[in-house]
Design a protein around this motif. Structure first.
Motif, PDB file in Angstrom:
ATOM      1  N   GLU A  69       0.829  -1.219   0.000  1.00 28.19           N
ATOM      2  CA  GLU A  69       0.000   0.000   0.000  1.00 28.19           C
ATOM      3  C   GLU A  69       0.854   1.255   0.000  1.00 28.19           C
ATOM      4  OE1 GLU A  69      -2.758  -0.057   3.264  1.00 28.19           O
ATOM      5  OE2 GLU A  69      -3.730  -1.818   2.393  1.00 28.19           O
ATOM      6  N   LEU A  70       2.095   1.132   0.506  1.00 25.98           N
ATOM      7  CA  LEU A  70       2.949   2.305   0.700  1.00 25.98           C
ATOM      8  C   LEU A  70       4.004   2.501  -0.390  1.00 25.98           C
ATOM      9  CD1 LEU A  70       3.506   1.871   4.554  1.00 25.98           C
ATOM     10  CD2 LEU A  70       2.057   3.590   3.453  1.00 25.98           C
ATOM     11  N   THR A  71       4.240   1.465  -1.196  1.00 21.64           N
ATOM     12  CA  THR A  71       5.245   1.621  -2.263  1.00 21.64           C
ATOM     13  C   THR A  71       4.936   0.726  -3.460  1.00 21.64           C
ATOM     14  OG1 THR A  71       7.618   1.594  -2.765  1.00 21.64           O
ATOM     15  CG2 THR A  71       6.847  -0.146  -1.319  1.00 21.64           C
ATOM     16  N   ASN A  72       5.345   1.217  -4.625  1.00 20.68           N
ATOM     17  CA  ASN A  72       5.282   0.381  -5.832  1.00 20.68           C
ATOM     18  C   ASN A  72       6.656  -0.153  -6.186  1.00 20.68           C
ATOM     19  OD1 ASN A  72       2.543   0.854  -6.339  1.00 20.68           O
ATOM     20  ND2 ASN A  72       3.048   2.879  -7.195  1.00 20.68           N
ATOM     21  N   ARG A  73       7.645   0.222  -5.374  1.00 22.94           N
ATOM     22  CA  ARG A  73       9.028  -0.168  -5.668  1.00 22.94           C
ATOM     23  C   ARG A  73       9.295  -1.582  -5.153  1.00 22.94           C
ATOM     24  NH1 ARG A  73      11.738   4.960  -6.751  1.00 22.94           N
ATOM     25  NH2 ARG A  73      13.534   3.665  -7.202  1.00 22.94           N
ATOM     26  N   PRO A  74      10.376  -2.215  -5.685  1.00 21.02           N
ATOM     27  CA  PRO A  74      10.707  -3.552  -5.183  1.00 21.02           C
ATOM     28  C   PRO A  74      11.102  -3.539  -3.706  1.00 21.02           C
ATOM     29  CG  PRO A  74      12.285  -2.844  -6.880  1.00 21.02           C
ATOM     30  CD  PRO A  74      11.272  -1.755  -6.735  1.00 21.02           C
ATOM     31  N   PHE A  75      10.815  -4.624  -3.029  1.00 14.81           N
ATOM     32  CA  PHE A  75      11.242  -4.797  -1.636  1.00 14.81           C
ATOM     33  C   PHE A  75      11.477  -6.297  -1.418  1.00 14.81           C
ATOM     34  CE2 PHE A  75       7.378  -6.684   0.149  1.00 14.81           C
ATOM     35  CZ  PHE A  75       6.431  -6.335  -0.803  1.00 14.81           C
ATOM     36  N   GLY A  76      12.065  -6.629  -0.281  1.00 17.37           N
ATOM     37  CA  GLY A  76      12.355  -8.034  -0.001  1.00 17.37           C
ATOM     38  C   GLY A  76      11.672  -8.511   1.263  1.00 17.37           C
ATOM     39  N   VAL A  77      11.603  -9.839   1.408  1.00 14.15           N
ATOM     40  CA  VAL A  77      11.077 -10.455   2.634  1.00 14.15           C
ATOM     41  C   VAL A  77      12.048 -11.565   3.044  1.00 14.15           C
ATOM     42  CG1 VAL A  77       9.139 -11.650   3.707  1.00 14.15           C
ATOM     43  CG2 VAL A  77       8.687  -9.921   1.977  1.00 14.15           C
TER      44      VAL A  77
END
Ligand SMILES: Cc1cc2nc3c(=O)[nH]c(=O)nc-3n(C[C@H](O)[C@H](O)[C@H](O)COP(=O)(O)O)c2cc1C
Length: 364
Positions: A69-77
């Motif tokens: 909801e807060l970003t459209n950028r890539p992130f990891g888990v």
């Protein structure tokens, strides 16, 4: 700083993941890597990472939704690879000591944990369903078939090594990149495959030795707090850095007051490696619990049992705003902590790195 200023191996990696800067905010399970922190870091052009090792599949789903909801950028888990440990029983001395601390805090004595209600595969399937672009793990190596499946789904898969031997195993298992976790690092050691106990190799020695042994990108981690650390990691051959402690004092991080105060008043000698909280070596700021449990060092049961037995103490200590029984995880660079927003920190790191590389005559 221009994105195309980096050497080829760094540019390839940041382009593949879709980041602007070769900076990864370390996954930090147990509260610090909130969805807000992860999204702010990714929005600022670095890579934000959720640490969800302690969460149920339902909680993981919720956290990933919040980040999306807060970003459209890539992130990891990031997850913890489960360890097969023989059924252990804590010694009476350890139980008595934990009971005394519990009495002091006015809580029930620690209970033996029941069997886990979900598996690593259950946790991972939520991450797969959400098509999270980057997945990392620590404390072991998942099944090779699982890694292959993730790679086929275009997930960038990162393993954690604390020595060259583990890095080679991660490459053989099919990982996309390896975090080289130096002994300066805050939080738990990712050690899993060493035949020589828990390796404590500093990042300055570990990164180049791993870079020489593997073909896949190496991510430097441990004690990196500013542009000097990033520039040094680049010089050692790392393709990017992973920084945990540096992000703990960010406004968006989930770090309770007493922990924050300890970080901001820490010195170079404030942290120690301890098994006191979890039964697994981890680096944190020395406090009363670490001190008193060190007398029972040889009797502390292995992870994850000790971790379960100390959970209620840690939580009660946090609720009381008292740092005596909290795990104040921090790396050796904690004294360089800065209280900034994630965006301000990433901006500062990028401009410092540029200045350092320029000052030592790198052709920019
Ligand atoms: C509070 C805290 C929690 C951490 N939790 C995790 C985790 O859940 N998974 C993981 O792979 N690494 C975890 N780490 C280790 C980081 O990935 C990284 O190796 C470390 O932060 C690097 O050292 P630094 O803290 O000096 O930057 C944690 C580190 C800290 C400080």
């Amino acid at each position: 700083m221009q994105g195309n200023f980096w050497p080829d191996h760094i540019r390839r990696l940041i382009e593949q993941i879709g980041m602007e800067h070769p900076i990864i905010q370390a996954p930090m399970a147990g509260g610090p890597s909130t969805a807000e922190l992860v999204a702010s870091v990714s929005n600022s052009g670095a890579l934000g990472f959720l640490g969800v090792g302690y969460l149920t599949p339902e909680q993981i789903d919720l956290e990933i939704r919040k980040v999306k909801e807060l970003t459209n950028r890539p992130f990891g888990v990031n997850l913890f690879v489960p360890e097969i440990s023989e059924a252990a029983k804590p010694s009476d001395k350890v139980l008595n000591c934990l009971q005394e601390f519990s009495n002091e805090l006015g809580i029930d004595p620690p209970q033996m944990p029941g069997p886990p209600k979900y598996s690593f595969e259950d946790q991972l399937s939520v991450i797969i369903d959400h098509k999270v672009p980057v997945f990392s793990f620590t404390f072991g190596i998942p099944d090779k078939a699982l890694i292959r499946d993730l790679i086929e789904r275009d997930v960038f898969v990162i393993g954690t090594a604390t020595c060259v031997e583990e890095g080679v195993l991660l490459e053989e298992a099919g990982c996309s990149a390896i975090v080289a976790q130096g002994s300066e690092a805050g939080g738990h050691r990712g050690t899993f495959g060493s035949t020589e106990g828990t390796p404590m190799i500093g990042g300055l020695a570990l990164v180049p030795q791993l870079v020489d042994k593997v073909e896949i990108p190496v991510i430097a981690s441990g004690g990196i707090m500013d542009g000097r650390g990033i520039a040094a990691s680049v010089a050692l051959g790392a393709s990017t850095v992973q920084m945990g402690t540096a992000f703990l004092c960010c406004e968006e991080a989930g770090v309770p007051g007493p922990w924050l105060d300890s970080l901001l008043s820490s010195k170079d000698i404030s942290t120690v490696l301890t098994r006191a909280f979890s039964g697994k070596y981890a680096r944190g700021i020395k406090n009363r619990f670490i001190d008193e449990m060190s007398l029972l060092e040889d009797e502390i049961p292995n992870y994850p049992l000790q971790n379960s037995l100390t959970r209620s103490l840690r939580n009660a200590s946090k609720d009381k705003g008292d740092s005596d029984f909290m795990s104040l995880w921090a790396g050796q660079g904690a004294a360089m902590s800065r209280k900034l927003t994630a965006q301000e920190l990433v901006d500062a790191l990028v401009s410092e790195t540029y200045q350092v590389l320029k000052s030592i005559g790198t052709n920019l």
